[in-house]
Write an enzyme that holds these catalytic residues in place. Sequence first.
Site, PDB file in Angstrom:
ATOM      1  N   CYS A 102       1.980   3.076 -10.743  1.00  0.00           N
ATOM      2  CA  CYS A 102       3.172   2.391 -10.231  1.00  0.00           C
ATOM      3  C   CYS A 102       3.970   1.658 -11.306  1.00  0.00           C
ATOM      4  O   CYS A 102       4.585   2.282 -12.150  1.00  0.00           O
ATOM      5  CB  CYS A 102       2.788   1.484  -9.061  1.00  0.00           C
ATOM      6  SG  CYS A 102       4.201   1.238  -7.948  1.00  0.00           S
ATOM      7  N   GLU A 162      -1.345   5.080  -5.122  1.00  0.00           N
ATOM      8  CA  GLU A 162      -2.064   3.879  -5.568  1.00  0.00           C
ATOM      9  C   GLU A 162      -2.814   3.279  -4.363  1.00  0.00           C
ATOM     10  O   GLU A 162      -2.297   3.282  -3.240  1.00  0.00           O
ATOM     11  CB  GLU A 162      -1.007   2.889  -6.079  1.00  0.00           C
ATOM     12  CG  GLU A 162      -1.503   1.561  -6.586  1.00  0.00           C
ATOM     13  CD  GLU A 162      -0.324   0.656  -7.037  1.00  0.00           C
ATOM     14  OE1 GLU A 162       0.849   0.954  -6.698  1.00  0.00           O
ATOM     15  OE2 GLU A 162      -0.589  -0.332  -7.736  1.00  0.00           O
ATOM     16  N   LYS A 182      -4.720   0.161 -14.499  1.00  0.00           N
ATOM     17  CA  LYS A 182      -3.297  -0.211 -14.597  1.00  0.00           C
ATOM     18  C   LYS A 182      -3.104  -1.365 -15.583  1.00  0.00           C
ATOM     19  O   LYS A 182      -3.732  -2.421 -15.448  1.00  0.00           O
ATOM     20  CB  LYS A 182      -2.812  -0.614 -13.212  1.00  0.00           C
ATOM     21  CG  LYS A 182      -1.330  -0.928 -13.093  1.00  0.00           C
ATOM     22  CD  LYS A 182      -1.001  -1.266 -11.625  1.00  0.00           C
ATOM     23  CE  LYS A 182       0.478  -1.409 -11.363  1.00  0.00           C
ATOM     24  NZ  LYS A 182       0.757  -1.638  -9.928  1.00  0.00           N
ATOM     25  N   VAL A 207       7.718  -0.514  -4.128  1.00  0.00           N
ATOM     26  CA  VAL A 207       8.431  -1.336  -3.151  1.00  0.00           C
ATOM     27  C   VAL A 207       9.929  -1.361  -3.469  1.00  0.00           C
ATOM     28  O   VAL A 207      10.726  -1.796  -2.655  1.00  0.00           O
ATOM     29  CB  VAL A 207       7.876  -2.778  -3.097  1.00  0.00           C
ATOM     30  CG1 VAL A 207       6.464  -2.781  -2.561  1.00  0.00           C
ATOM     31  CG2 VAL A 207       7.917  -3.439  -4.469  1.00  0.00           C
ATOM     32  N   MET A 208      10.275  -0.916  -4.663  1.00  0.00           N
ATOM     33  CA  MET A 208      11.692  -0.735  -5.014  1.00  0.00           C
ATOM     34  C   MET A 208      11.908   0.777  -5.131  1.00  0.00           C
ATOM     35  O   MET A 208      10.952   1.535  -5.191  1.00  0.00           O
ATOM     36  CB  MET A 208      11.991  -1.438  -6.340  1.00  0.00           C
ATOM     37  CG  MET A 208      11.734  -2.936  -6.266  1.00  0.00           C
ATOM     38  SD  MET A 208      11.889  -3.786  -7.865  1.00  0.00           S
ATOM     39  CE  MET A 208      10.337  -3.394  -8.642  1.00  0.00           C
TER      40      MET A 208
HETATM   41  C1  ACM Z   1       3.613  -1.648  -7.772  1.00  0.00           C
HETATM   42  O1  ACM Z   1       3.316  -1.644  -8.955  1.00  0.00           O
HETATM   43  N1  ACM Z   1       2.744  -1.335  -6.833  1.00  0.00           N
HETATM   44  C2  ACM Z   1       4.980  -1.970  -7.339  1.00  0.00           C
END
Ligand code: ACM
Length: 251
Positions: free
Chosen positions: A142, A38, A109, A169-170
Amino acid sequence: MKVGYFQFNPKFLDIDHNLNKIEDMISGSDTELLVLPEFFNSGYAFNSIDEVKSAAESIPNGRTTDFLINIAKKENMYITAGLPETDNDQYYNSSVLVGPKGYIGKYRKVHLFYKEKLFFKRGNLGYPIFNIEDVKVGMLICFDWFFPEAMRALALNGAQIILHPTNLVMSYYQEASKVRALENRVFIVLSNRFGDEGDYHFTGRSQIVDPQGKILINSGENIEEIRSIEIDPKLACNKKLNEFNDLFMDI
Ligand code: ACM
C-alpha cells in the site's frame, strides 16, 4: 505468465470467513500468480494492540501462510497476500509469497500509514527480490507507493513484476501507478480491497499496469472480483526508450 488479483471486502477479525472466501474464489482459477489485498485475512481497522495480537501470525509457520501454501499446491499457483505478522513480540504489516513448492519469502511494509504506526514496527527486511521460475518479483504494501525510491530499489535490483497488496483509502495510486510502472518499466499488480471499516472507506479499483504505463485490466470500486491476464514479464527487462535513451543507464 497469467497474473491476477482478487478484490474483495474482508470481514474484520473474522479469519475463518476470509480464508473460506479465498478458497472458494480461487478454486479452479487458471491464474499462475495471484495477489490478494493487504491484511486480507484480518481486515484493517485495528483499534487496540489486543486486536492486533489476536490476528497476527508467524510467517512462515502460521495458520494463514500454511493455508495459502495448501491452496498454492492444490491450484499449482503462486500467491502473494498481506497479513499481520508477529515476531519476537513485535508486529509487522507483512506480505508473504508462496508457491506450489511451499514458502518462498516475505516483505515487511516500510512506510506505515497513519494509525498503523500505533501498533506496527517499520519493516526491517529491505526490498527483497524473489524468483518465480525465471521471473524476478518484488513486493510492496500500500502506502509504500508514495515513496518512489521503494519501487525504484526493486526495479534496479531486477524486479520485473511488483506484487502490491493494498488497502487504499485514497485513490491517487490508481492514477500514480501508471507513472510508477512507466518510470521503472515494470508490471504492477495492484490488489486493493473495497468496502468500509471503522472510519475508513477503501477505494477498490484494483488493476494491472504494464511497463508502458497502460492499464491492462481493472475493476470497479465496489465489486468482488477475481481477474487475470497473460503478460510477458520479459518486456520489463527492456529499459530502452529509444536508440539513445535507456532509463536505467541514463540515471
Ligand atoms: C495504506 O497504506 N493502507 C493506506
